[in-house]
Motif scaffolding. Sequence first.
Motif, PDB file in Angstrom:
ATOM      1  N   PHE A 140      36.476  45.309  44.666  1.00  6.95           N
ATOM      2  CA  PHE A 140      36.939  43.930  44.469  1.00  6.95           C
ATOM      3  C   PHE A 140      38.386  43.840  43.990  1.00  6.95           C
ATOM      4  O   PHE A 140      39.044  42.838  44.218  1.00  6.95           O
ATOM      5  CB  PHE A 140      36.022  43.213  43.479  1.00  6.95           C
ATOM      6  N   ALA A 205      33.632  35.088  38.919  1.00  3.51           N
ATOM      7  CA  ALA A 205      33.028  36.004  39.890  1.00  3.51           C
ATOM      8  C   ALA A 205      31.598  35.606  40.200  1.00  3.51           C
ATOM      9  O   ALA A 205      30.981  34.829  39.458  1.00  3.51           O
ATOM     10  CB  ALA A 205      33.045  37.429  39.335  1.00  3.51           C
ATOM     11  N   THR A 235      36.887  39.686  47.996  1.00  3.53           N
ATOM     12  CA  THR A 235      35.615  39.162  48.516  1.00  3.53           C
ATOM     13  C   THR A 235      34.905  40.216  49.358  1.00  3.53           C
ATOM     14  O   THR A 235      35.544  41.037  50.017  1.00  3.53           O
ATOM     15  CB  THR A 235      35.831  37.910  49.405  1.00  3.53           C
ATOM     16  N   CYS A 262      32.498  37.067  45.330  1.00  2.00           N
ATOM     17  CA  CYS A 262      33.917  36.908  44.974  1.00  2.00           C
ATOM     18  C   CYS A 262      34.174  37.477  43.587  1.00  2.00           C
ATOM     19  O   CYS A 262      33.307  37.410  42.707  1.00  2.00           O
ATOM     20  CB  CYS A 262      34.298  35.431  44.887  1.00  2.00           C
ATOM     21  N   CYS A 263      35.378  37.972  43.393  1.00  2.00           N
ATOM     22  CA  CYS A 263      35.808  38.348  42.048  1.00  2.00           C
ATOM     23  C   CYS A 263      37.302  38.067  41.957  1.00  2.00           C
ATOM     24  O   CYS A 263      38.085  38.596  42.762  1.00  2.00           O
ATOM     25  CB  CYS A 263      35.518  39.831  41.800  1.00  2.00           C
ATOM     26  N   TYR A 264      37.679  37.222  41.018  1.00  7.69           N
ATOM     27  CA  TYR A 264      39.088  36.861  40.876  1.00  7.69           C
ATOM     28  C   TYR A 264      39.688  37.653  39.719  1.00  7.69           C
ATOM     29  O   TYR A 264      39.312  37.464  38.556  1.00  7.69           O
ATOM     30  CB  TYR A 264      39.231  35.350  40.633  1.00  7.69           C
ATOM     31  N   LEU A 289      28.649  31.625  41.380  1.00  4.62           N
ATOM     32  CA  LEU A 289      30.007  31.853  40.881  1.00  4.62           C
ATOM     33  C   LEU A 289      30.158  31.240  39.495  1.00  4.62           C
ATOM     34  O   LEU A 289      29.829  30.067  39.300  1.00  4.62           O
ATOM     35  CB  LEU A 289      31.005  31.181  41.817  1.00  4.62           C
ATOM     36  N   TYR A 294      33.493  41.004  33.586  1.00  5.74           N
ATOM     37  CA  TYR A 294      33.714  41.803  34.786  1.00  5.74           C
ATOM     38  C   TYR A 294      32.680  42.931  34.904  1.00  5.74           C
ATOM     39  O   TYR A 294      32.133  43.186  35.987  1.00  5.74           O
ATOM     40  CB  TYR A 294      35.150  42.374  34.749  1.00  5.74           C
ATOM     41  N   PHE A 297      29.404  41.620  36.188  1.00  8.42           N
ATOM     42  CA  PHE A 297      29.489  41.339  37.625  1.00  8.42           C
ATOM     43  C   PHE A 297      29.390  42.637  38.427  1.00  8.42           C
ATOM     44  O   PHE A 297      28.661  42.719  39.417  1.00  8.42           O
ATOM     45  CB  PHE A 297      30.807  40.616  37.936  1.00  8.42           C
ATOM     46  N   GLN A 298      30.115  43.661  37.976  1.00  5.08           N
ATOM     47  CA  GLN A 298      30.145  44.931  38.704  1.00  5.08           C
ATOM     48  C   GLN A 298      28.764  45.588  38.774  1.00  5.08           C
ATOM     49  O   GLN A 298      28.483  46.346  39.687  1.00  5.08           O
ATOM     50  CB  GLN A 298      31.129  45.897  38.020  1.00  5.08           C
TER      51      GLN A 298
END
Length: 455
Positions: A140, A205, A235, A262-264, A289, A294, A297-298
């Motif tokens: 990402f 994310a 993405t 998604c990950c911003y 989202l 982080y 999310f990972q």
Amino acid sequence: MKIDGFRGQLITADHAEYDTARTVWNGAVDRRPRLIARCGGTADVAAAVRFARCHDLEIAVRGGGHNVAGTAVCDDGIVIDLSAMRAVWADPAGRTARVQGGALWGDVDHETQAHGLATTGGIVGHTGVAGLTLGGGIGFLMRKHGLTIDNLLAAEVVTAEGEILRASADEHPDLFWALRGGGGNFGVVASFRFALHPVGPTVMAGPLFWAAGDTVDVLRFYRDFISEAPDELGTVIRLGTVPPLPVIPEDLHWRPAIAVACCYAGAVEDGERAVRALRRFGSPLVDLLAPMPYAVFQGGFDDTVLHGWHYYWKATDLTGLSDDAIAVIADHAYAATSARSYSAMFHLGGAVARIPRDATAYAARDVAHNIIIDAVWLPDESGDHAATESAWARGFLKALQPHRAGSVYVNLLDSDDTARVREAYGDHTYQRLAEIKAKYDPDNTFHHNKNIRPS
Ligand SMILES: Cc1cc2nc3c(=O)[nH]c(=O)nc-3n(C[C@H](O)[C@H](O)[C@H](O)COP(=O)(O)OP(=O)(O)OC[C@H]3O[C@@H](n4cnc5c(N)ncnc54)[C@H](O)[C@@H]3O)c2cc1C
């Protein structure tokens, strides 16, 4: 059995842990090594390599054990097993991390995020750092911070002679170049040093799911959406069924669906703005989202690809997401028999494409999209499922033929793809790798991998 200078654990067929120790992520792989040398540190790795050379043993090297082709384990020979070498030392002042060769990405994210730092890693926490890094490393963060190899500063390598070298821009630069994409061909990496960047720890994310019937519309919208997306936005598309994760409403579980994860990698408010149009597109089944850590999310996809299930992959880089390519993808993505089979597409570009092609051994810098067709079935479904799911993956790849870029990410090749290693590099890079191989491993000691023959 004894290895001079080895302090780790030696596991042979009569050992209680043998069957667990020879298991890799892909449960379809069933190999029986003569010896598993579970190393405690670099000195053990060097001792194991020297022992194997001396006794003319086939060598397999195990990092995270995730390679779908199961190259981390061999029949009859020795497995140089780094799975007990998982330490990660983050240096927040220098913004670097030293990572042992058996660490998993979850280990790296855990230690580096404690300081609000990260480097580009894989999208599943139980994937090994070593194999992923040595093949290139996509994830990402890559559009903002480059591939994993673009963040590699140095590696401690045990060569085929059992010598310990440091490879970096200043020390053995040819070896350092080859390690950045050339896979496990050049030695055993006992530890890596990576550059870190501020990321989160809270990031915007998560995935959004739409019904499978919306695939063509979603992919066409996505194509335009990402063409304007900032580098911070990473993405990955997933086509298959909705995984039965606790965070997803139960009535959606196993429903055919397309997801955009998604990950911003920037401020949460900027991330909210960057994904707004995507969230408003069509009628998502579920929108997960949200601002989240982080590291959480990972790890979010970890349970969707469990150890021990049976896997067979086909992959290719794509020329782009034309309407025709999208039509082929929508036609084939949901035709698998098993509800666990899926395909995934990474969006590359950004920082990946800004690094010159010959700076590292990862050749396909200009490719913006790839696809991994992941046939999955359970161990007790092996019979027909193995045949039908594998045929689905092969048929899907064949249908994509007009849209293939002529390259493939080496880490996605399966055991029947050995003839495609050159495709991963292209002739020029392959030749340069073969010359460096001839210098550091002229006897092709490390060949139980996506092999580059010395020349
Ligand atoms: C669920 C899943 C998710 C994935 N997601 C991503 C992703 O997001 N991004 C991505 O880029 N790839 C991804 N991959 C692919 C991944 O990069 C490869 O499977 C990679 O080989 C995994 O590395 P490993 O150390 O776990 O593998 P292993 O099976 O342990 O090793 C594979 C090969 O790497 C070499 N190797 C391993 N350790 C060492 C070492 N210490 N020194 C020298 N050589 C070594 C050996 O040749 C070995 O045969 C994913 C794979 C899986 C299964």
